[in-house]
Design a protein around this motif. Structure first.
Motif, PDB file in Angstrom:
ATOM      1  N   HIS A 175      46.469  44.866  43.146  1.00  0.00           N
ATOM      2  CA  HIS A 175      47.526  45.156  42.475  1.00  0.00           C
ATOM      3  C   HIS A 175      46.576  45.286  40.330  1.00  0.00           C
ATOM      4  O   HIS A 175      45.602  44.368  40.806  1.00  0.00           O
ATOM      5  CB  HIS A 175      48.719  43.295  41.549  1.00  0.00           C
ATOM      6  N   PRO A 176      46.397  45.946  39.558  1.00  0.00           N
ATOM      7  CA  PRO A 176      45.591  46.838  38.127  1.00  0.00           C
ATOM      8  C   PRO A 176      45.607  45.078  37.724  1.00  0.00           C
ATOM      9  O   PRO A 176      44.479  44.507  36.699  1.00  0.00           O
ATOM     10  CB  PRO A 176      46.312  47.289  37.053  1.00  0.00           C
ATOM     11  N   GLN A 177      46.199  43.899  37.868  1.00  0.00           N
ATOM     12  CA  GLN A 177      46.322  42.378  37.198  1.00  0.00           C
ATOM     13  C   GLN A 177      45.609  41.667  38.190  1.00  0.00           C
ATOM     14  O   GLN A 177      44.941  40.441  37.372  1.00  0.00           O
ATOM     15  CB  GLN A 177      47.522  41.862  36.491  1.00  0.00           C
ATOM     16  N   THR A 178      44.785  41.823  39.231  1.00  0.00           N
ATOM     17  CA  THR A 178      44.867  40.171  39.583  1.00  0.00           C
ATOM     18  C   THR A 178      42.935  41.349  39.914  1.00  0.00           C
ATOM     19  O   THR A 178      41.755  41.581  39.632  1.00  0.00           O
ATOM     20  CB  THR A 178      44.580  40.951  41.732  1.00  0.00           C
ATOM     21  N   LEU A 179      42.263  39.763  39.197  1.00  0.00           N
ATOM     22  CA  LEU A 179      40.730  39.505  38.806  1.00  0.00           C
ATOM     23  C   LEU A 179      40.366  38.762  39.691  1.00  0.00           C
ATOM     24  O   LEU A 179      40.400  37.415  39.933  1.00  0.00           O
ATOM     25  CB  LEU A 179      40.509  39.411  36.817  1.00  0.00           C
ATOM     26  N   LEU A 180      38.576  39.205  39.504  1.00  0.00           N
ATOM     27  CA  LEU A 180      37.344  38.337  39.871  1.00  0.00           C
ATOM     28  C   LEU A 180      37.254  37.905  38.395  1.00  0.00           C
ATOM     29  O   LEU A 180      37.002  39.094  37.513  1.00  0.00           O
ATOM     30  CB  LEU A 180      37.034  39.088  40.728  1.00  0.00           C
ATOM     31  N   LEU A 197      32.838  31.631  39.458  1.00  0.00           N
ATOM     32  CA  LEU A 197      33.713  33.477  39.419  1.00  0.00           C
ATOM     33  C   LEU A 197      34.893  32.532  40.247  1.00  0.00           C
ATOM     34  O   LEU A 197      35.004  31.521  41.691  1.00  0.00           O
ATOM     35  CB  LEU A 197      33.124  34.371  40.778  1.00  0.00           C
ATOM     36  N   ARG A 198      35.969  32.724  39.866  1.00  0.00           N
ATOM     37  CA  ARG A 198      37.130  32.290  40.641  1.00  0.00           C
ATOM     38  C   ARG A 198      38.373  33.318  40.535  1.00  0.00           C
ATOM     39  O   ARG A 198      38.440  34.764  40.159  1.00  0.00           O
ATOM     40  CB  ARG A 198      38.068  31.228  39.763  1.00  0.00           C
ATOM     41  N   LEU A 199      39.352  33.290  41.174  1.00  0.00           N
ATOM     42  CA  LEU A 199      41.003  34.492  41.229  1.00  0.00           C
ATOM     43  C   LEU A 199      41.637  33.885  39.866  1.00  0.00           C
ATOM     44  O   LEU A 199      41.806  32.924  39.564  1.00  0.00           O
ATOM     45  CB  LEU A 199      41.317  34.675  41.895  1.00  0.00           C
ATOM     46  N   ASN A 200      41.843  34.906  39.538  1.00  0.00           N
ATOM     47  CA  ASN A 200      43.097  34.811  38.207  1.00  0.00           C
ATOM     48  C   ASN A 200      44.099  36.380  38.549  1.00  0.00           C
ATOM     49  O   ASN A 200      44.071  36.806  38.607  1.00  0.00           O
ATOM     50  CB  ASN A 200      42.523  35.818  36.550  1.00  0.00           C
ATOM     51  N   ILE A 201      45.405  35.697  39.044  1.00  0.00           N
ATOM     52  CA  ILE A 201      46.457  36.198  40.081  1.00  0.00           C
ATOM     53  C   ILE A 201      48.065  35.956  39.192  1.00  0.00           C
ATOM     54  O   ILE A 201      49.103  35.232  39.092  1.00  0.00           O
ATOM     55  CB  ILE A 201      46.929  36.444  40.707  1.00  0.00           C
ATOM     56  N   PRO A 202      48.302  36.395  37.703  1.00  0.00           N
ATOM     57  CA  PRO A 202      48.919  36.469  37.227  1.00  0.00           C
ATOM     58  C   PRO A 202      50.528  36.478  37.504  1.00  0.00           C
ATOM     59  O   PRO A 202      51.779  36.456  37.713  1.00  0.00           O
ATOM     60  CB  PRO A 202      48.822  37.171  35.521  1.00  0.00           C
ATOM     61  N   THR A 203      50.577  37.149  39.069  1.00  0.00           N
ATOM     62  CA  THR A 203      51.417  37.554  39.790  1.00  0.00           C
ATOM     63  C   THR A 203      52.426  36.670  41.080  1.00  0.00           C
ATOM     64  O   THR A 203      52.777  36.856  41.151  1.00  0.00           O
ATOM     65  CB  THR A 203      51.456  38.522  40.832  1.00  0.00           C
TER      66      THR A 203
END
Length: 239
Positions: A175-180, A197-203
């Motif tokens: 997904h385009p909003q899933t970030l490292l 480093l962490r995950l950011n996953i607004p979905t």
């Protein structure tokens, strides 16, 4: 009414009528102690399956203006074990294994060499609170391209310096909003918020957004779901 009459009436019910009775039957099952856990597990599995089917890989979670941001000082620090597992930043790497053509140890500068994305999105905790934060990093999809993940792989698994672990289905990983994520509020991540480093996953719900990443594995088979999921929480938990 006789049992014979009940049986005949039951056989004569339509499929729709039987489906209407299903919740009542399930509620009755919850009254039996030995059936409570299996029913909960089955219900949770069905919910995750249905949520995954409804997930739209190109549909973006809401984004917000800078004026909507929760002040950084008020962004909760929510940990699985410790506030700071004392990662040695000078020696840190992200170890990549599994179904990839380019396994190995990746440094933070290598990851930061990919295009940076900044997004103001909502972070929702299963405990009932939510905040709007500003996150910066690289798309996990871009990193998966860099390591040449196999296109047929189904999962991304991560492990963390505090022994936490988590997994993502591939649709969520791409997904385009899933970030490292290596920044918050345009500053490097603090130790309390998951540096380096962490995950950011607004979905997804907050516990899917693992912190202090040390290992990333691309796989075809899910060996374990996640720390909280393996204790009975939802494995998909989309928002």
């Amino acid at each position: 009414m006789s049992s014979r009459t009940n049986s005949r009436n039951f056989r004569g019910m339509s499929r729709r009528e039987l489906l209407k009775l299903t919740p009542l039957i399930a509620l009755g099952g919850f009254a039996i102690p030995g059936l409570q856990k299996p029913l909960l597990k089955t219900g949770l599995g069905f919910s995750d399956w249905a949520s995954a089917k409804l997930f739209r890989s190109a549909h973006l979670a809401p984004t917000f203006s800078n004026s909507d941001l929760t002040p950084f000082s008020k962004f909760p620090i929510n940990d699985y074990d410790v506030d700071d597992p004392e990662v040695d930043f000078d020696k840190w790497t992200l170890t990549v294994t599994g179904a990839v053509q380019k396994p190995g140890d990746y440094t933070l500068p290598q990851i930061q060499g990919l295009p940076k994305i900044r997004q103001n999105t909502r972070h929702v905790c299963v405990e009932g609170w939510d905040v709007i934060g500003r996150f910066g990093g690289v798309r996990l999809s871009d990193f998966l391209k860099m390591i040449a993940a196999e296109p047929t792989a189904r999962f991304v698994n991560v492990e963390c310096a505090d022994d936490y672990y988590e997994s993502l289905d591939m649709a969520t990983a791409l997904h385009p909003q899933t970030l490292l994520c290596y920044e918050m509020y345009d500053q490097p991540l603090t130790r309390e918020h998951g540096a380096p480093l962490r995950l950011n996953i607004p979905t997804k719900i907050g516990y899917k957004q693992a912190k202090y990443l040390t290992d990333l594995k691309v796989s075809h088979v899910l060996e374990r779901v996640g720390y909280w999921e393996d204790q009975g929480y939802s494995g998909f938990y989309g928002l």
